[in-house]
Design a protein around this motif. Structure first.
Motif, PDB file in Angstrom:
ATOM      1  N   ARG A   1      90.501 -59.584 -22.557  1.00  0.00           N
ATOM      2  CA  ARG A   1      89.102 -59.623 -22.148  1.00  0.00           C
ATOM      3  C   ARG A   1      88.270 -60.279 -23.245  1.00  0.00           C
ATOM      4  N   PRO A   2      87.091 -60.802 -22.909  1.00  0.00           N
ATOM      5  CA  PRO A   2      86.191 -61.292 -23.963  1.00  0.00           C
ATOM      6  C   PRO A   2      85.939 -60.189 -24.979  1.00  0.00           C
ATOM      7  N   THR A   3      86.010 -60.543 -26.244  1.00  0.00           N
ATOM      8  CA  THR A   3      86.010 -59.553 -27.317  1.00  0.00           C
ATOM      9  C   THR A   3      84.843 -59.796 -28.269  1.00  0.00           C
ATOM     10  N   ILE A   4      84.167 -58.725 -28.643  1.00  0.00           N
ATOM     11  CA  ILE A   4      83.038 -58.791 -29.570  1.00  0.00           C
ATOM     12  C   ILE A   4      83.311 -57.844 -30.730  1.00  0.00           C
ATOM     13  N   ALA A   5      83.147 -58.343 -31.948  1.00  0.00           N
ATOM     14  CA  ALA A   5      83.324 -57.525 -33.148  1.00  0.00           C
ATOM     15  C   ALA A   5      82.000 -56.859 -33.509  1.00  0.00           C
ATOM     16  N   ILE A   6      82.077 -55.582 -33.843  1.00  0.00           N
ATOM     17  CA  ILE A   6      80.936 -54.850 -34.395  1.00  0.00           C
ATOM     18  C   ILE A   6      81.358 -54.323 -35.753  1.00  0.00           C
ATOM     19  N   VAL A   7      80.683 -54.747 -36.804  1.00  0.00           N
ATOM     20  CA  VAL A   7      81.055 -54.371 -38.169  1.00  0.00           C
ATOM     21  C   VAL A   7      79.800 -53.963 -38.920  1.00  0.00           C
ATOM     22  N   GLY A   8      80.013 -53.265 -40.035  1.00  0.00           N
ATOM     23  CA  GLY A   8      78.863 -52.851 -40.841  1.00  0.00           C
ATOM     24  C   GLY A   8      79.252 -51.933 -41.969  1.00  0.00           C
ATOM     25  N   ALA A   9      78.255 -51.282 -42.526  1.00  0.00           N
ATOM     26  CA  ALA A   9      78.406 -50.516 -43.761  1.00  0.00           C
ATOM     27  C   ALA A   9      79.214 -49.244 -43.540  1.00  0.00           C
ATOM     28  N   ARG A  10      79.982 -48.885 -44.573  1.00  0.00           N
ATOM     29  CA  ARG A  10      80.675 -47.587 -44.554  1.00  0.00           C
ATOM     30  C   ARG A  10      79.683 -46.443 -44.755  1.00  0.00           C
TER      31      ARG A  10
END
Length: 397
Positions: free
Chosen positions: A122-131
């Motif tokens: 499927r179309p994939t989106i990354a969500i990243v950020g601070a620990r």
């Protein structure tokens, strides 16, 4: 062979048999062979067995004495450890290897997968950020992940504390993907053990490292490139000016992916990276609608599947396959080769340099420089960093 396979920047090696998978694993786990070197060796020698046969002589030519390739027993032991963790080997030319990930110059030749690989179809989106994410950041990551998952997107992240965890928790029921910095059976941080089990049941755990390997600092930037490579877009929720999230965003930009960021208060250091990205042209995100609006319609998104592999030549044959020309004879004398090695090393230092820039500096064709770089990489004189950047080997240690 399909038109897509012919246009690929990586060699057409479809690992389809168990013996071949063992050979691929042996080559990748041999000393001084990383992803880029692996692809180059296959391209140069035509098959994984030919590359394995040639590797000791290449190492001797590079001045390495007593070089031994990874043994079949070691490869089989890794496979058995993976089986104990319910992991299977996902190879570069398997049908369910994510095609977007192939855009990476250092695309992982082999990965261990636990769970359902179809979530990356499927179309994939990354969500990243601070620990050390703020409460507002956690709420925002959860809302974005939940709404994107409900819209039919797969959310991919790195299973770290903070934003990554929030994104996985909110989308696990729809099939999220976690890329691990260690082995797929080594859950880090430990408090995410149950979350990792839930992801394995309903989504996908993915790692390019052997089972049982504990994550190390150098593994995280490499993991980030996989997250960026497998995603159609990267959304940064919170991230300091110098953080792994910004590395992921840079990797995504290098690949031509969409980069979006959630703005934050100027006095909050955790928002500094996001605010910088927005200043430099990243799209501002207030909700999942902003992310979806920045992407092509779902029915126009690229299908993340690979073509059926072409028939594989006999891997027991140690000569070049009949449809591939033999490697060209060495044209340089030993003195000329040594001089070129020194010229390359003189151009490199602690600041990373792209291979394209090195080609321009030396006025060489890529086909002439690639085998020389492979020799220098095997000897440890140069080191490749994430994204294919080059530095002198003594600065990489």
């Amino acid at each position: 062979m399909t038109e897509e396979a012919l246009s690929s920047t990586h060699p057409p090696l479809p690992p389809t048999t168990e013996d071949l998978r063992i050979s691929c694993l042996r080559l990748l786990r041999s000393r001084k062979v990383g992803a880029v070197t692996y692809h180059r060796l296959i391209a140069k020698h035509g098959s994984v067995q030919n590359a394995l046969s040639a590797l000791p002589e290449m190492a001797r030519a590079a001045g390495i004495q007593g070089y031994e390739i990874c043994s079949a027993d070691a490869a089989i032991a890794e496979i058995k450890a993976a089986e104990a963790a319910d992991a299977r080997l996902l190879c570069f030319h398997d049908a369910d290897y994510p095609s977007l990930l192939k855009d990476l110059r250092d695309a992982p030749p082999l990965m261990w997968a636990v769970g359902d690989t179809s979530v990356l179809a499927r179309p994939t989106i990354a969500i990243v950020g601070a620990r050390n994410a703020s409460s507002l950041g956690i709420r925002m990551a959860r809302a974005l992940a939940r709404d994107l998952a409900e819209a039919g997107y797969t959310v991919i992240s790195g299973l770290a504390r903070g934003i990554d965890t929030a994104a996985h928790v909110a989308s696990v029921g729809s099939g999220t993907c976690a890329v691990m910095a260690g082995g797929v059976d080594v859950i880090y941080p430990a408090e995410n053990l149950q979350l990792a089990r839930d992801i394995a049941d309903q989504g996908l755990l993915l790692s390019e490292h052997p089972p049982g390997m504990s994550p190390q600092a150098r593994h995280f930037p490499a993991r980030n490139r996989i997250i960026a490579g497998a995603a159609q877009a990267v959304v940064v929720v919170e991230g300091a000016a110098k953080s792994g999230s910004l590395i992921t965003a840079r990797d995504a930009l290098d690949l031509g992916r969409e980069v979006l960021a959630v703005p934050g208060h100027p006095f909050d250091a955790r928002a500094a990276g996001c605010n910088m990205l927005i200043r430099d042209g990243a799209q501002l995100v207030r909700s999942a609608d902003d992310v979806i609006a920045a992407l092509p319609p779902m029915d126009h998104c690229p299908v993340v599947t690979a073509p059926h592999p072409a028939p594989l030549p006999d891997v027991t044959n140690t000569t070049a396959p009949p449809d591939l020309p033999p490697p060209p004879p060495e044209q340089r004398s030993l003195q000329e080769t040594a001089a070129l090695h020194q010229e390359i090393l003189d151009r490199l230092g602690p600041s990373p340099l792209t291979e394209d820039q090195l080609l321009r500096d030396l006025s060489l064709a890529a086909k002439d420089l690639s085998p020389v770089l492979t020799d220098l990489e095997l000897s440890g004189d140069i080191t490749r960093q994430p994204g294919g950047m080059l530095i002198r080997g003594d600065f990489g240690r």
